[in-house]
Design an enzyme around this catalytic site. Structure first.
Site, PDB file in Angstrom:
ATOM      1  N   SER A 265      17.210  -1.336  14.310  1.00 14.18           N
ATOM      2  CA  SER A 265      17.702  -0.114  14.241  1.00 14.18           C
ATOM      3  C   SER A 265      17.957   0.316  15.555  1.00 14.18           C
ATOM      4  O   SER A 265      17.522  -0.075  16.338  1.00 14.18           O
ATOM      5  CB  SER A 265      17.569   0.989  13.684  1.00 14.18           C
ATOM      6  OG  SER A 265      18.024   0.107  11.822  1.00 14.18           O
ATOM      7  N   HIS A 377      15.979   6.261   7.616  1.00 14.53           N
ATOM      8  CA  HIS A 377      16.053   5.321   7.027  1.00 14.53           C
ATOM      9  C   HIS A 377      14.585   5.565   6.462  1.00 14.53           C
ATOM     10  O   HIS A 377      13.631   5.195   5.148  1.00 14.53           O
ATOM     11  CB  HIS A 377      15.464   4.404   8.410  1.00 14.53           C
ATOM     12  CG  HIS A 377      16.481   3.269   8.260  1.00 14.53           C
ATOM     13  ND1 HIS A 377      17.281   2.394   7.407  1.00 14.53           N
ATOM     14  CD2 HIS A 377      17.567   3.498   9.089  1.00 14.53           C
ATOM     15  CE1 HIS A 377      18.323   1.625   7.957  1.00 14.53           C
ATOM     16  NE2 HIS A 377      18.523   2.670   9.237  1.00 14.53           N
TER      17      HIS A 377
END
Ligand SMILES: CC(C)(COP(=O)(O)OP(=O)(O)O)[C@@H](O)C(=O)NCCC(N)=O
Length: 447
Positions: A265, A377
């Site tokens: 990410s 997340h």
């Protein structure tokens, strides 16, 4: 006492209703009946039931239904009617997007927030997991869908058709959710790389040449490297979370040997946060140096971001020993110039990794991770697992996060517990690497 408070609340609401005149005496009566049902000892507050019928459970439940109906805003029924029309749900999704835009400019509008929340609530029912259709996108998918996949990409923009072909080719999977009310429209898009280890660099994923065919025996890991929710009006419906969980199941079925699931990410906002922290130190230095002899560098009370030795090396390498090292560092970060000198990259690795861990693990907003991708997340139950140096050496990666990227790892048996602990206790599950780095950033200049 609890009864008293609650009945007082209902009484106030009844008074408010009467004052607003927007609700008939029916609601007042219904509220009294609900009070009676819930707080049977409250005879002085509600009218005593006079007939057997009123005493029946049915009458009370009916009164409760009327109360619930009376508490639903009128526009809710309008939305239901619109949702039944051709293109109506899409219209409501767009209306919510407009509402969110308005909310970002009009602060503290309780009515608008309530309006948006009502829409979100309804959309979350219409776009629940069971009503979403999972579709794998390949090079054989229709052009209009492929074009939308390219256009919607918000994380690692595609430059041309070759980039797009790579995204759906060997060792890659692209999945979307579609919905019957918005045909041929990807609601959310997830790009996944199939590897044999947890990736630590995005260029190897988005820039590698297209391989001829997959070797299934060489695949045991899924790397989620880009996810984009395409409809702003569905913000808060958590489509991305649904899609990741659904794709995990899809990949487990296709690759029984797959055991590792992780993101790779970006860390949008880290560089700007760091520049802000430097400004705080410079500001506190200016205020403290105005009191003493104007000493350069952070004052003894200001939080130190880099050690004295690191600051000295920055000044030496930059050849700016007559300027505050933090001022020099700030300019290097803002212009990405620091990436040009290998010695500067080397000296900044430790402090930038420490500070990035602090930004992700310790910097909070209302108790949750300040970084939006981290929050996403962690809400899903992932672990803040590994920081990767020089993971994104493209201009976008350097500008937004000094080239650092992060793996949020999904340990499937723990995601529900991790998500619950994050949402309820604001606990961030993190690896020892991240915790050690964040703690080291707590006080760069060890006492
Ligand atoms: C990260 C995303 C996919 C989360 O979407 P979703 O799961 O629907 O969460 P939410 O927006 O419902 O809170 C979304 O916020 C998004 O598209 N962000 C921009 C692109 C990115 N990945 O940062």
């Amino acid at each position: 006492m609890w009864h008293c408070k609650s009945s007082c609340f209902l009484q106030k609401r009844a008074v408010v209703f009467r004052q607003e005149g927007c609700v008939s005496s029916l609601v007042t009566r219904a509220m009294c009946a609900v009070c009676y049902a819930n707080f049977s000892s409250f005879s002085h507050f509600v009218r005593k039931p006079t007939s057997n019928k009123e005493k029946s459970e049915g009458a009370l439940l009916k009164a409760e239904e009327r109360l619930q109906a009376a508490l639903v805003p009128r526009y809710h029924d309008l939305f239901v009617q619109i949702g039944r029309l051709e293109g109506g749900v899409k219209h409501l999704v767009d209306m919510r997007a407009d509402t969110l835009d308005l909310l970002s400019s009009v602060k503290d509008s309780a009515e608008l927030r309530s309006f948006s929340s009502c829409l979100r609530e309804m959309l979350s029912h219409w776009f629940s997991a069971g009503l979403l259709h999972l579709q794998r996108i390949t090079w054989e998918s229709s052009c209009d869908i492929l074009q939308k996949i390219s256009e919607y990409e918000a994380v690692h923009p595609m430059r041309n058709w070759s980039d797009l072909k790579r995204r759906v080719g060997p060792y890659r999977r692209c999945f979307i959710f579609t919905h019957s009310t918005m045909p041929r429209e990807p609601m959310v898009v997830l790009h996944t790389a199939l590897t044999n280890q947890i990736s630590d660099n995005i260029q190897t994923i988005v820039s590698t040449p297209i391989l001829d065919e997959e070797d299934v025996d060489n695949i045991n890991t899924a790397i989620f490297y880009s996810i984009t929710s395409t409809q702003k009006g569905l913000q808060g419906v958590e489509l991305g979370n649904y899609l990741i969980k659904r794709v995990v199941r899809e990949l487990q079925a296709e690759f029984p040997k797959m055991t590792q699931f992780s993101s790779l990410s970006p860390i949008p906002g880290f560089r700007d946060w760091l520049v802000g922290e430097i400004n705080k130190v410079l500001g506190s230095t200016e205020s403290s140096s105005s009191e003493d002899s104007g000493v350069d560098g952070p004052s003894s009370t200001a939080p130190t971001l880099l050690t004295s030795a690191e600051l000295q090396k920055v000044a030496e390498i930059a050849g700016k020993e007559d300027v505050s090292p933090l001022v020099t560092l700030k300019k290097l970060l803002q212009t990405n110039q620091w990436m040009g000198a290998e010695s500067m990259v080397e000296v900044l690795k430790d402090p930038l990794m420490r500070l990035c861990a602090r930004y992700l693990y310790l910097e909070k907003r209302r108790g949750y991770a300040v970084n939006p991708v981290a929050n996403f997340h962690l809400r899903n139950g992932a672990v803040l697992w590994r920081l990767n140096w020089q993971a994104d050496t493209g201009p976008r990666g350097i500008s937004q996060s000094c080239g650092v990227m992060v793996n949020y790892r999904y340990f499937l048996g723990d995601t529900m517990r991790n998500s619950q602990r994050y949402m309820e206790e604001q606990h961030i599950e993190a690896s020892q690497q991240v915790i050690d780095l964040a703690q080291a950033a707590g006080g760069a200049d060890s006492p």
